[in-house]
Design a protein around this motif. Structure first.
Motif, PDB file in Angstrom:
ATOM      1  N   SER A   4      20.905  -2.601   9.092  1.00 47.18           N
ATOM      2  CA  SER A   4      22.155  -2.542   8.532  1.00 47.18           C
ATOM      3  C   SER A   4      22.632  -2.960   6.882  1.00 47.18           C
ATOM      4  N   VAL A   5      21.088  -3.753   6.724  1.00 48.54           N
ATOM      5  CA  VAL A   5      20.920  -4.613   5.018  1.00 48.54           C
ATOM      6  C   VAL A   5      20.650  -3.624   3.663  1.00 48.54           C
ATOM      7  N   GLU A   6      21.585  -4.066   2.847  1.00 47.93           N
ATOM      8  CA  GLU A   6      21.945  -3.211   2.032  1.00 47.93           C
ATOM      9  C   GLU A   6      21.927  -3.969   0.426  1.00 47.93           C
ATOM     10  N   GLY A   7      21.118  -3.720  -0.131  1.00 52.34           N
ATOM     11  CA  GLY A   7      21.083  -4.243  -1.613  1.00 52.34           C
ATOM     12  C   GLY A   7      20.115  -4.364  -1.985  1.00 52.34           C
ATOM     13  N   LEU A  19       1.086  -1.323  -0.008  1.00 54.79           N
ATOM     14  CA  LEU A  19       0.237  -0.226  -0.102  1.00 54.79           C
ATOM     15  C   LEU A  19       0.562   1.245  -0.172  1.00 54.79           C
ATOM     16  N   ASP A  20       2.027   1.209   1.084  1.00 53.86           N
ATOM     17  CA  ASP A  20       2.545   2.585   1.186  1.00 53.86           C
ATOM     18  C   ASP A  20       4.163   2.597  -0.110  1.00 53.86           C
ATOM     19  N   ARG A  21       4.639   1.814  -0.755  1.00 55.80           N
ATOM     20  CA  ARG A  21       5.034   1.566  -1.290  1.00 55.80           C
ATOM     21  C   ARG A  21       6.844   2.149  -0.986  1.00 55.80           C
ATOM     22  N   PRO A  22       6.889   2.077  -0.300  1.00 56.34           N
ATOM     23  CA  PRO A  22       8.005   2.382   0.384  1.00 56.34           C
ATOM     24  C   PRO A  22       9.732   2.195  -0.714  1.00 56.34           C
ATOM     25  N   PHE A  23       9.443   0.385  -1.323  1.00 57.38           N
ATOM     26  CA  PHE A  23       9.867  -0.113  -2.480  1.00 57.38           C
ATOM     27  C   PHE A  23       9.733  -0.898  -2.869  1.00 57.38           C
ATOM     28  N   LYS A  24       9.923  -1.598  -4.170  1.00 56.22           N
ATOM     29  CA  LYS A  24       9.277  -2.229  -4.831  1.00 56.22           C
ATOM     30  C   LYS A  24      10.092  -2.604  -5.465  1.00 56.22           C
ATOM     31  N   ILE A  25      10.398  -4.332  -6.518  1.00 61.24           N
ATOM     32  CA  ILE A  25      11.621  -5.124  -6.739  1.00 61.24           C
ATOM     33  C   ILE A  25      12.155  -4.537  -7.571  1.00 61.24           C
ATOM     34  N   GLY A  26      13.756  -4.054  -7.288  1.00 64.97           N
ATOM     35  CA  GLY A  26      14.569  -3.565  -7.857  1.00 64.97           C
ATOM     36  C   GLY A  26      15.695  -3.183  -7.573  1.00 64.97           C
ATOM     37  N   ASP A  27      14.655  -1.859  -7.086  1.00 65.50           N
ATOM     38  CA  ASP A  27      15.459  -1.020  -6.325  1.00 65.50           C
ATOM     39  C   ASP A  27      16.356  -0.943  -5.035  1.00 65.50           C
ATOM     40  N   TRP A  28      17.451  -0.976  -5.077  1.00 70.94           N
ATOM     41  CA  TRP A  28      18.178  -0.427  -3.956  1.00 70.94           C
ATOM     42  C   TRP A  28      17.988   0.034  -2.607  1.00 70.94           C
ATOM     43  N   VAL A  71      16.125  -5.159  -4.255  1.00 71.89           N
ATOM     44  CA  VAL A  71      15.144  -6.453  -4.295  1.00 71.89           C
ATOM     45  C   VAL A  71      14.888  -6.960  -4.507  1.00 71.89           C
ATOM     46  N   THR A  72      15.355  -8.418  -4.578  1.00 69.67           N
ATOM     47  CA  THR A  72      14.973  -9.594  -5.424  1.00 69.67           C
ATOM     48  C   THR A  72      12.914  -9.626  -5.499  1.00 69.67           C
ATOM     49  N   GLU A  73      12.777  -9.997  -4.196  1.00 72.89           N
ATOM     50  CA  GLU A  73      10.953 -10.825  -4.279  1.00 72.89           C
ATOM     51  C   GLU A  73      10.776 -10.193  -2.687  1.00 72.89           C
ATOM     52  N   ILE A  74       9.155  -9.802  -3.092  1.00 74.50           N
ATOM     53  CA  ILE A  74       8.567  -9.545  -1.578  1.00 74.50           C
ATOM     54  C   ILE A  74       7.593 -10.147  -1.796  1.00 74.50           C
ATOM     55  N   SER A  75       7.443 -11.379  -0.322  1.00 67.82           N
ATOM     56  CA  SER A  75       6.010 -12.083   0.115  1.00 67.82           C
ATOM     57  C   SER A  75       5.978 -11.817   0.729  1.00 67.82           C
ATOM     58  N   LEU A  76       4.832 -12.511   0.669  1.00 71.26           N
ATOM     59  CA  LEU A  76       3.698 -12.299   2.214  1.00 71.26           C
ATOM     60  C   LEU A  76       4.206 -11.942   3.691  1.00 71.26           C
ATOM     61  N   ARG A  77       5.341 -13.049   3.562  1.00 76.95           N
ATOM     62  CA  ARG A  77       5.928 -13.036   4.376  1.00 76.95           C
ATOM     63  C   ARG A  77       7.294 -12.578   5.106  1.00 76.95           C
ATOM     64  N   THR A  78       7.978 -12.801   3.792  1.00 73.57           N
ATOM     65  CA  THR A  78       9.887 -11.952   3.527  1.00 73.57           C
ATOM     66  C   THR A  78       9.886 -10.875   2.955  1.00 73.57           C
ATOM     67  N   THR A  79      11.004 -10.265   2.601  1.00 72.33           N
ATOM     68  CA  THR A  79      11.502  -9.327   1.510  1.00 72.33           C
ATOM     69  C   THR A  79      12.505 -10.358   1.619  1.00 72.33           C
ATOM     70  N   LEU A  80      12.626 -10.424   0.195  1.00 67.96           N
ATOM     71  CA  LEU A  80      14.255 -10.746  -0.147  1.00 67.96           C
ATOM     72  C   LEU A  80      15.298 -10.278  -0.588  1.00 67.96           C
ATOM     73  N   ILE A  81      16.429  -9.839   0.130  1.00 71.21           N
ATOM     74  CA  ILE A  81      17.495  -8.383  -0.393  1.00 71.21           C
ATOM     75  C   ILE A  81      18.979  -9.248  -0.740  1.00 71.21           C
ATOM     76  N   ARG A  82      19.212  -8.677  -2.194  1.00 72.09           N
ATOM     77  CA  ARG A  82      20.563  -9.596  -3.039  1.00 72.09           C
ATOM     78  C   ARG A  82      21.231  -8.491  -2.654  1.00 72.09           C
ATOM     79  N   THR A  83      22.139  -8.736  -1.860  1.00 70.34           N
ATOM     80  CA  THR A  83      23.878  -7.752  -1.147  1.00 70.34           C
ATOM     81  C   THR A  83      24.472  -7.733  -2.856  1.00 70.34           C
ATOM     82  N   ALA A  84      25.232  -6.796  -1.956  1.00 68.23           N
ATOM     83  CA  ALA A  84      26.450  -6.109  -3.175  1.00 68.23           C
ATOM     84  C   ALA A  84      27.425  -7.435  -3.697  1.00 68.23           C
ATOM     85  N   ALA A  85      27.809  -8.674  -2.487  1.00 70.89           N
ATOM     86  CA  ALA A  85      28.158  -9.386  -1.814  1.00 70.89           C
ATOM     87  C   ALA A  85      27.149 -11.066  -2.938  1.00 70.89           C
TER      88      ALA A  85
END
Length: 370
Positions: free
Chosen positions: A226-229, A212-221, A231-245
């Motif tokens: 303390s997590v930076e990367g 609803l608020d859309r603070p970010f979407k898939i593909g945003d950095w 956004v690769t997936e947004i599901s009902l339970r979790t959000t997956l973030i791929r880091t620079a590593a």
């Protein structure tokens, strides 16, 4: 037909085999045959019917060709279940001679309902993947952006949850569980379940907040805590973030409600500031021309925005160098275009300095003279 439904004593139809008369066995065989034909018919006709309704080959493949066996099995089990229940109802008529053992009456409908429910769940799970194709058909530019991919991910998660929940109810009923007692038991233990599922509920609210608020979407950095990367997936339970590593960090959606989110993808422009250090003995007129030419290069760049806020000016005079401050804003979509624009500008600055006979300050020369 009346001879089969109401066989006379001593007739062929009244002879018993395996606790059933021949009339009942023939009818069961007929039900089995009809269910097999129903399965084959659905597997054969469904693709033809769907081709007239939906023109998308990918949707046809996912709804029928990739799941025709599950759909056909569900159709066959459904037909058999309906006919078996009809046959059992007919046994209550005193004018019929249909005989089924009590064990068969209890087991056969439940087995058929179980097969029907499992087949539908399998088919429905495969249908979830058509959400992306449907959104793609409705998309005008034939390219899914981050918002659309976020919506697809959320809808697919909700559909999978609904399929599992509804399928579990049908399967539990097929296995003989008393749903009324089960619901009553859930009411009694509702508080305990709510406490046990509080994290899951919090994650669901977190996912709703993200959608609803859309603070970010898939593909945003982004930077979340303390997590930076990316956004690769947004599901009902979790959000997956791929880091620079190239690692994947799983962030519970409940954490997103009260955690500040820094979204680099929402930047309207990218600011770059740097300082140029010229030799102290540089010609002031040439320095002025140099600054004007660098600023002109900045303004002429196709990715430059806010030209009125850009500058290239002498900022200070130190004991060892003449410092020039550079400030500019670029409208670039990602890191690669930004690095390209920066490279072009730096090379242009070097060439401009060379054309004006200016040299940059080299600390090594100071150390050598000392």
């Amino acid at each position: 037909m009346s001879g089969i439904l109401n066989p006379e004593d001593g007739s062929f139809w009244a002879d018993e085999v395996f606790f059933m008369n021949n009339a009942t066995i023939v009818m069961l065989f007929g039900i089995l045959t009809l269910s097999v034909f129903a399965r084959i018919g659905v597997m054969a006709l469904a693709p033809r019917i769907l081709r007239k309704i939906v023109q998308s080959d990918s949707i046809q493949a996912k709804t029928i060709r990739d799941s025709d066996k599950a759909l056909g099995t569900a159709a066959g089990a459904g037909v058999a279940l309906f006919l078996i229940n009809t046959l059992i109802d007919m046994m209550g008529d005193v004018n019929t001679g249909i005989e089924l053992p009590d064990l068969a009456i209890r087991i056969i409908p439940n087995v058929l309902q179980f097969i029907f429910a499992i087949s539908l769940v399998v088919w429905a799970f495969r249908l979830v993947s058509i959400v992306q194709d449907v959104v793609g058909l409705l998309d005008n530019d034939d390219e899914l952006d981050g918002t659309e991919r976020t919506l697809i991910s959320a809808i697919e998660s909700i559909l999978r949850f609904a399929i599992v929940f509804i399928g579990s109810v049908f399967i539990a009923d097929a296995l003989g569980f008393n749903l009324t007692s089960l619901v009553a038991g859930l009411g009694i233990s509702g508080l305990a379940l709510a406490l046990a599922a509080k994290d899951t509920i919090s994650n669901l609210f977190g996912a709703t907040t993200v959608l609803l608020d859309r603070p970010f979407k898939i593909g945003d950095w982004v930077i979340i805590d303390s997590v930076e990367g990316e956004v690769t997936e947004i599901s009902l339970r979790t959000t997956l973030i791929r880091t620079a590593a190239d690692t994947i960090v799983t962030v519970p959606n409940a954490n997103l409600v009260n955690t500040p989110v820094e979204n680099f993808g929402k930047r309207r422009w990218r600011r770059w500031q740097t300082a140029l250090h010229l030799e102290l003995n540089s010609d002031p007129a040439k320095v002025a021309d140099f600054c004007a030419q660098v600023l002109e290069s900045i303004h002429e760049s196709p990715v430059t925005v806010k030209p009125e806020s850009s500058w290239c000016q002498v900022s200070t005079l130190t004991a060892t160098s003449l410092d020039i401050s550079v400030n500019l804003y670029w409208d670039v979509a990602g890191g690669a275009p930004e690095r390209k624009a920066k490279e072009e500008l730096v090379l242009s600055i070097m060439q401009t300095a060379k054309d004006n006979g200016l040299t940059f300050f080299d600390p090594r020369m100071v150390q050598t003279s000392q």
